[in-house]
Design an enzyme around this catalytic site. Structure first.
Site, short mmCIF file in Angstrom:
data_model
loop_
_atom_site.label_atom_id
_atom_site.label_comp_id
_atom_site.label_asym_id
_atom_site.label_seq_id
_atom_site.Cartn_x
_atom_site.Cartn_y
_atom_site.Cartn_z
N GLU A 135 -0.94 -9.35 0.09
CA GLU A 135 -2.40 -9.49 0.29
C GLU A 135 -3.09 -9.64 -1.04
O GLU A 135 -4.22 -10.29 -0.82
CB GLU A 135 -2.76 -8.24 1.17
CG GLU A 135 -2.10 -8.49 2.92
CD GLU A 135 -3.16 -7.23 3.60
OE1 GLU A 135 -3.45 -7.61 4.51
OE2 GLU A 135 -2.39 -6.11 3.42
N ALA A 142 0.84 -1.13 -0.11
CA ALA A 142 -0.04 0.02 -0.10
C ALA A 142 1.01 1.30 -0.02
O ALA A 142 2.07 1.32 0.52
CB ALA A 142 -0.91 -0.26 1.43
N GLY A 173 0.53 -4.98 1.31
CA GLY A 173 -0.62 -5.05 0.62
C GLY A 173 -0.47 -5.90 -0.77
O GLY A 173 -1.41 -6.46 -1.29
#
Length: 674
Positions: free
Chosen positions: A102, A60, A99
């Site tokens: 993920e 992110a 992220g």
């Protein structure tokens, strides 16, 4: 930012957002659109998702955490990908962190090149994986591996990920797209794709108990506790309820001061490498061979930085015994690292082969950078620089490793002051990340730029300082040490002063640090008058850990115990000095040690010694062990309020008045860290 390629029946979606393919708002929007189009295309049987350039995704965009959220949010986007009817294969190479991993786990399958490294490092910035990582990783790799990865923040290799089940297949790096497309067609079978949320996590017996034991070393930190709670949700709750728990914990951490502090340090370490008045396209000088004068503990440690980076080093000493001892210590340090599995024996031998020990200054002639690491006396260092100036080739950089001394006075004895600067390594130099790059009055811009680039090359976090006594870190250390000595004369015991700083989160207190460095550092027996407590201890033969007697007594294993002799000496010294001793509470000890450091930091900023307040925080977090979870002394002071610091300084009455730099900021409501 998002590109698509059609490979027969497979749509390849490529994330391109240099330098790390961060999953910012524009990337998320583009990815959502690309996935939707592929899902709507009847000719597309499968989707491959990969990153452009050298990596999959670094995660992110952390800068968005303190800004208004922009849809699509990453957790919701990942849910859409996982719920899709068309199988999505993540093709991983380089790094897939945070992220980025993920995202890969929300895909239905994962393939990885052998070079890939997969990790969830959020705990290092005071967070937990907040886009389903604590729920999907246990369903793919099991609870044991998930706890290890999430609580440590350490990445795993592609092979390790394949063993745990996180990755389905390891494929050739050179054929990443082609082999991922082939794999995608293999899994595009009737019945729909495999969804991670539908898998059951594997709970190994005792996994949580072992993790709790390991996490005791992280006592006082909020994120590891929240990570454990979230991962338990993967076992105790249905997937959707586990996701809800994860999200609530993430939001609580993100708003907390610890995560704000750790994120401050994260960005500060990236900002400190930027020198405000250097153009981005400035030319740097080539550094192909490094010379080091002095093969002691510091010189040998400095040498290891360059050897480990593949740079040949000429190490010079005056006597054969000293050079032999220095080389032996370097080898022993490398061998110890190899025994711990961090190096192969081949890497050890490769590093040692780059080392050229010598007793001749003349062997430094062809070096591009020469670093002096001799005794901390100005006259000695100036004599070394005079010799180097007459030997080392014109255009080469000469650097001093001084901790306190005037770099300009050292440069002045050479004919090349423009090519002289300070490179203040911290001990042990082969371990500590910090490097203070001291910019002299005459240091040329390209020389400074070269020093910063070289620091990055050897894996250091470099902070630029201007010339003053002690630069940034040691200059701030001095008022703390003065207060520590005043405190013990007024009635606090050395062990109490040290304990208060350790309780705050520092690795050691001022008297432990003094004993470790040696009480006789800078002490001259001929001129000693017993006028300070430290002089008196040195005159009594108490020199610190080196001889087992300092502020503390030490056994053969260097374990410390309080010294009755020292406590008696302190009491007698206080009586002779007319000081009435009293019990001093911990709060006062802490304030009197730390508030003067903040005030000195404000002076350093006002004088332009440091470029920015966050640079000061980087110095103290990386060089002195200031607890990163408080953000460093400047960020910490902003958090408790500069008015509080000023009031405390005035209440306790420091050695000097509160600086105008700090008082004015407090009065106007401005922070140190803007």
């Amino acid at each position: 930012m998002i590109q698509t390629e059609q490979h027969g029946a497979v749509r390849v979606i490529v994330i391109g957002n240099p330098p790390v393919n961060a999953l910012g708002a524009a990337v998320r929007q583009g990815l959502a659109e690309a996935i939707a189009k592929a899902e709507a295309d009847d000719a597309t049987r499968a989707i491959v998702l990969r990153g452009a350039g050298r990596l999959f995704s670094g995660g992110a965009d952390i800068r968005e955490f303190d800004q208004p959220s922009i849809e699509p949010f990453l957790p919701e986007l990942l849910d859409v990908i996982e719920a899709g009817a068309t199988p999505v294969v993540a093709a991983l190479h380089g790094t897939a962190f945070g992220g980025g991993l993920e995202l890969a786990m929300a895909c239905h399958y994962r393939v990885a090149a052998p070079s890939a490294r997969l990790g969830l490092p959020e705990v290092r910035i005071g967070l937990l994986p907040g886009a389903g990582g604590t729920q999907r990783l246990p369903r793919l790799a099991g609870i044991e591996a998930s706890l290890q990865m999430i609580l440590s923040g350490d990445p795993v290799t592609a092979r390790q990920a394949a063993t745990s089940g996180l990755v389905d297949r390891v494929i050739e790096e050179a054929r990443l797209t082609e082999d991922a497309v082939t794999f995608a067609l293999e899994v595009a079978v009737p019945g729909g794709p495999r969804r991670t949320a539908g898998l059951a996590p594997t709970l190994e017996e005792g996994a949580f108990e072992r993790a709790a034991e390991r996490s005791r070393r992280q006592a006082g930190l909020d994120a590891p506790v929240a990570c454990l709670e979230a991962i338990r949700g993967a076992v105790e709750l249905p997937f959707r309820e586990g996701i809800a728990r994860e999200r609530a914990l993430f939001e609580r951490l993100a708003k907390g001061r610890q995560s704000q502090a750790l994120r401050h340090v994260f960005f500060a370490e990236r900002a400190c490498g930027k020198v405000d008045d250097l153009p981005q396209d400035i030319r740097t000088l080539p550094i192909a061979r490094v010379g080091i004068v002095g093969a002691g503990t510091m010189g040998g440690g400095i040498a290891m930085n360059f050897l480990s980076a593949g740079l040949p080093v000429t190490l010079v000493e005056r006597e054969q015994a000293a050079i032999d001892r220095g080389v032996a210590i370097i080898r022993r340090n490398y061998e110890r690292t190899a025994r711990r599995g961090r190096l192969t024996q081949e890497q050890v031998e490769a590093a040692m082969a780059l080392l050229s020990p010598s007793l001749a200054f003349e062997d430094l002639a062809a070096c591009d950078l020469v670093i002096e690491a001799v005794f901390e006396t100005l006259a000695i260092k100036q004599e070394v620089f005079r010799r180097l100036d007459g030997i080392v080739r014109e255009g080469a950089i000469l650097a001093t490793n001084t901790s306190y001394l005037d770099v300009d006075a050292i440069a002045a004895v050479t004919r090349r002051p423009s090519h002289v600067l300070g490179l203040h390594f911290f001990s042990p130099a082969n371990v500590m990340r910090l490097l203070e790059v001291v910019r002299g009055a005459a240091t040329a811009p390209e020389v400074l730029a070269t020093a910063m680039a070289t620091a990055k090359r050897i894996g250091k976090v470099a902070v630029v300082a201007r010339v003053c006594h002690g630069f940034i870190g040691n200059r701030m250390l001095e008022p703390r040490q003065r207060q520590a000595e005043r405190l013990v004369l007024e009635g606090a015991r050395p062990q109490d002063v040290d304990r208060v700083l350790r309780d705050f989160g520092m690795p050691m207190g001022p008297f432990q640090m003094a004993d470790l460095a040696g009480l006789d550092l800078g002490w001259d027996e001929a001129s000693s008058s017993g006028g300070t407590l430290r002089e008196m201890l040195c005159e009594r033969g108490r020199r610190g850990q080196k001889n087992g007697r300092g502020y503390y007594d030490y056994d053969d294993e260097r374990n410390r115990t309080a010294s009755g002799e020292v406590e008696a000496l302190i009491r007698d010294f206080a009586v002779r000095s007319g000081i009435t001793q009293r019990a001093i509470p911990d709060d006062e000890i802490r304030e009197r040690l730390l508030y003067p450091m903040v005030d000195e930091g404000a002076r350093i900023l006002a004088e332009g010694i440091a470029q920015r307040a966050s640079d000061i925080d980087v110095v103290w977090v990386n060089g002195y062990g200031w607890p990163a979870a408080t953000g460093g002394p400047m960020f910490w002071a902003d958090g408790i309020g500069l008015a509080t610091v000023v009031a405390g300084l005035r209440r306790h009455g420091g050695d000097t008045a509160v600086s105008n730099a700090l008082a004015e900021r407090a009065a106007s409501g401005r922070n140190l860290v803007s």
